[in-house]
Design a protein around this motif. Structure first.
Motif, PDB file in Angstrom:
ATOM      1  N   UNK A 159     -37.464  15.577  11.261  1.00 62.81           N
ATOM      2  CA  UNK A 159     -37.986  14.281  11.728  1.00 62.81           C
ATOM      3  C   UNK A 159     -37.746  13.198  10.674  1.00 62.81           C
ATOM      4  N   UNK A 160     -38.059  13.529   9.426  1.00 63.07           N
ATOM      5  CA  UNK A 160     -37.856  12.558   8.344  1.00 63.07           C
ATOM      6  C   UNK A 160     -36.373  12.222   8.158  1.00 63.07           C
ATOM      7  N   UNK A 161     -35.519  13.234   8.254  1.00 64.29           N
ATOM      8  CA  UNK A 161     -34.082  13.029   8.116  1.00 64.29           C
ATOM      9  C   UNK A 161     -33.563  12.103   9.230  1.00 64.29           C
ATOM     10  N   UNK A 162     -33.971  12.387  10.457  1.00 66.62           N
ATOM     11  CA  UNK A 162     -33.537  11.566  11.584  1.00 66.62           C
ATOM     12  C   UNK A 162     -33.955  10.107  11.388  1.00 66.62           C
ATOM     13  N   UNK A 163     -35.175   9.911  10.916  1.00 69.94           N
ATOM     14  CA  UNK A 163     -35.664   8.541  10.706  1.00 69.94           C
ATOM     15  C   UNK A 163     -34.944   7.858   9.544  1.00 69.94           C
ATOM     16  N   UNK A 164     -34.746   8.605   8.453  1.00 70.25           N
ATOM     17  CA  UNK A 164     -34.090   8.022   7.283  1.00 70.25           C
ATOM     18  C   UNK A 164     -32.672   7.551   7.602  1.00 70.25           C
ATOM     19  N   UNK A 165     -31.939   8.367   8.367  1.00 68.39           N
ATOM     20  CA  UNK A 165     -30.544   8.032   8.667  1.00 68.39           C
ATOM     21  C   UNK A 165     -30.380   7.365  10.036  1.00 68.39           C
ATOM     22  N   UNK A 166     -31.507   7.044  10.688  1.00 64.42           N
ATOM     23  CA  UNK A 166     -31.526   6.324  11.959  1.00 64.42           C
ATOM     24  C   UNK A 166     -30.651   7.011  13.018  1.00 64.42           C
ATOM     25  N   UNK A 184     -35.750   9.438  21.269  1.00 62.77           N
ATOM     26  CA  UNK A 184     -35.520   8.605  20.088  1.00 62.77           C
ATOM     27  C   UNK A 184     -34.828   7.306  20.491  1.00 62.77           C
ATOM     28  N   UNK A 185     -33.816   7.415  21.344  1.00 61.36           N
ATOM     29  CA  UNK A 185     -33.086   6.234  21.803  1.00 61.36           C
ATOM     30  C   UNK A 185     -34.030   5.228  22.477  1.00 61.36           C
ATOM     31  N   UNK A 186     -35.017   5.754  23.203  1.00 58.91           N
ATOM     32  CA  UNK A 186     -35.988   4.907  23.906  1.00 58.91           C
ATOM     33  C   UNK A 186     -37.231   4.617  23.073  1.00 58.91           C
ATOM     34  N   UNK A 187     -37.132   4.888  21.774  1.00 59.85           N
ATOM     35  CA  UNK A 187     -38.189   4.583  20.809  1.00 59.85           C
ATOM     36  C   UNK A 187     -39.512   5.288  21.135  1.00 59.85           C
ATOM     37  N   UNK A 188     -39.393   6.546  21.551  1.00 59.50           N
ATOM     38  CA  UNK A 188     -40.563   7.388  21.800  1.00 59.50           C
ATOM     39  C   UNK A 188     -40.625   8.459  20.723  1.00 59.50           C
ATOM     40  N   UNK A 189     -41.809   8.895  20.393  1.00 62.64           N
ATOM     41  CA  UNK A 189     -42.005   9.857  19.313  1.00 62.64           C
ATOM     42  C   UNK A 189     -41.454  11.247  19.657  1.00 62.64           C
ATOM     43  N   UNK A 190     -40.915  11.898  18.652  1.00 62.20           N
ATOM     44  CA  UNK A 190     -40.500  13.301  18.752  1.00 62.20           C
ATOM     45  C   UNK A 190     -41.133  14.115  17.630  1.00 62.20           C
ATOM     46  N   UNK A 249     -25.580  19.835  10.307  1.00 58.22           N
ATOM     47  CA  UNK A 249     -25.735  20.933   9.353  1.00 58.22           C
ATOM     48  C   UNK A 249     -26.913  20.683   8.421  1.00 58.22           C
ATOM     49  N   UNK A 250     -27.029  19.476   7.910  1.00 61.35           N
ATOM     50  CA  UNK A 250     -28.155  19.135   7.031  1.00 61.35           C
ATOM     51  C   UNK A 250     -29.486  19.308   7.747  1.00 61.35           C
ATOM     52  N   UNK A 251     -29.573  18.835   8.993  1.00 65.19           N
ATOM     53  CA  UNK A 251     -30.823  18.988   9.743  1.00 65.19           C
ATOM     54  C   UNK A 251     -31.140  20.457  10.001  1.00 65.19           C
ATOM     55  N   UNK A 252     -30.130  21.243  10.325  1.00 67.74           N
ATOM     56  CA  UNK A 252     -30.348  22.665  10.578  1.00 67.74           C
ATOM     57  C   UNK A 252     -30.815  23.373   9.311  1.00 67.74           C
ATOM     58  N   UNK A 306     -27.419  36.219  16.362  1.00 64.46           N
ATOM     59  CA  UNK A 306     -26.625  35.004  16.208  1.00 64.46           C
ATOM     60  C   UNK A 306     -27.124  33.971  17.210  1.00 64.46           C
ATOM     61  N   UNK A 307     -27.405  32.778  16.719  1.00 70.45           N
ATOM     62  CA  UNK A 307     -27.816  31.685  17.595  1.00 70.45           C
ATOM     63  C   UNK A 307     -26.873  30.525  17.334  1.00 70.45           C
ATOM     64  N   UNK A 308     -26.010  30.260  18.291  1.00 68.48           N
ATOM     65  CA  UNK A 308     -25.039  29.193  18.149  1.00 68.48           C
ATOM     66  C   UNK A 308     -25.454  27.967  18.934  1.00 68.48           C
ATOM     67  N   UNK A 309     -24.845  26.844  18.600  1.00 64.84           N
ATOM     68  CA  UNK A 309     -25.104  25.624  19.332  1.00 64.84           C
ATOM     69  C   UNK A 309     -24.710  24.406  18.534  1.00 64.84           C
ATOM     70  N   UNK A 310     -24.873  23.260  19.148  1.00 65.85           N
ATOM     71  CA  UNK A 310     -24.575  22.027  18.425  1.00 65.85           C
ATOM     72  C   UNK A 310     -25.738  21.653  17.522  1.00 65.85           C
ATOM     73  N   UNK A 311     -26.956  22.054  17.893  1.00 60.14           N
ATOM     74  CA  UNK A 311     -28.155  21.723  17.109  1.00 60.14           C
ATOM     75  C   UNK A 311     -28.172  20.215  16.854  1.00 60.14           C
ATOM     76  N   UNK A 312     -28.182  19.487  17.952  1.00 61.10           N
ATOM     77  CA  UNK A 312     -28.017  18.044  17.908  1.00 61.10           C
ATOM     78  C   UNK A 312     -29.194  17.307  18.540  1.00 61.10           C
ATOM     79  N   UNK A 313     -30.383  17.350  17.935  1.00 57.65           N
ATOM     80  CA  UNK A 313     -30.785  17.962  16.671  1.00 57.65           C
ATOM     81  C   UNK A 313     -31.397  19.355  16.891  1.00 57.65           C
ATOM     82  N   UNK A 314     -31.574  20.107  15.789  1.00 58.25           N
ATOM     83  CA  UNK A 314     -32.322  21.358  15.888  1.00 58.25           C
ATOM     84  C   UNK A 314     -33.786  21.031  16.166  1.00 58.25           C
TER      85      UNK A 314
END
Length: 188
Positions: free
Chosen positions: A177-184, A162-168, A56-59, A6-14
């Motif tokens: 990565x695509x999900x984060x960019x699509x939904x900003x 991401x907040x500082x506009x640096x690549x992840x 959840x979607x990102x995970x 079991x691996x728990x967490x907020x996964x914010x983001x995974x």
């Protein structure tokens, strides 16, 4: 008995560190599956600004290519703060033919004395500890240690970048990565 990690967490983001830890522990401990359990609100953190459905979607996107990785939404369904003890009791009741192993980083190993009803919890589940930069894998509680190469990536580092506009780009799986960019997500 089916052996489940079991691996728990907020996964914010995974991120790739989560996946690396899960795969290494799965192999080292001969686990049949790893269940990722995103929490709605962890008791030791402030509430996240990113909606649980996005996390959840990102995970889901992050783990879908690994047949041994599964999602379990027990803590999201509970809503509010979740304690590991509640989750483990519920899982053991729902899956009596499974042995569960709870994977935690060294930061949480150090925090174990502060966990809700830790003395009761330690009787119900085995803990597996893995290294994390800046923390020691030392505790008076019984834990199995899996020695894996450290990947020094954290969700907070990713959010800050991401907040500082640096690549992840190579810190999270491409679909995340695509999900984060699509939904900003995490942008300023």
């Amino acid at each position: 008995m089916k052996r489940i990690g079991l691996l728990g967490g907020t996964f914010n983001p995974p991120h790739l560190g989560h996946l690396w830890i899960a795969e290494e522990v799965r192999i080292a401990m001969e686990l049949e599956e790893i269940w990722f359990i995103p929490t709605y609100t962890p008791p030791h953190k402030v509430e996240t600004k990113i909606d649980a459905s996005d996390r959840l979607n990102m995970l889901d996107l992050a783990i879908r290519d690994n047949e041994y990785f599964k999602l379990n939404t027990i803590e999201l369904e509970r809503k509010g703060k979740s304690y590991t003890l509640q989750t483990i009791k519920a899982l053991k009741a729902d899956y009596p033919d499974h042995d569960f192993f709870f994977i935690i980083g060294a930061d949480m190993v150090e925090y174990l004395p502060n966990w809700y009803k830790i003395d009761e919890l330690i009787q119900l589940i085995e803990f597996i500890g893995v290294k994390r930069s800046g923390y020691k894998l030392e505790t008076s509680y019984p834990i199995n240690v899996v020695d894996i190469p450290m990947v020094d990536i954290s969700s907070s580092m990713i959010r800050e970048r991401v907040f500082n506009e640096r690549s992840v780009k190579y810190m999270v799986p491409d679909p995340v990565y695509r999900y984060m960019r699509e939904y900003k997500l995490y942008e300023n």
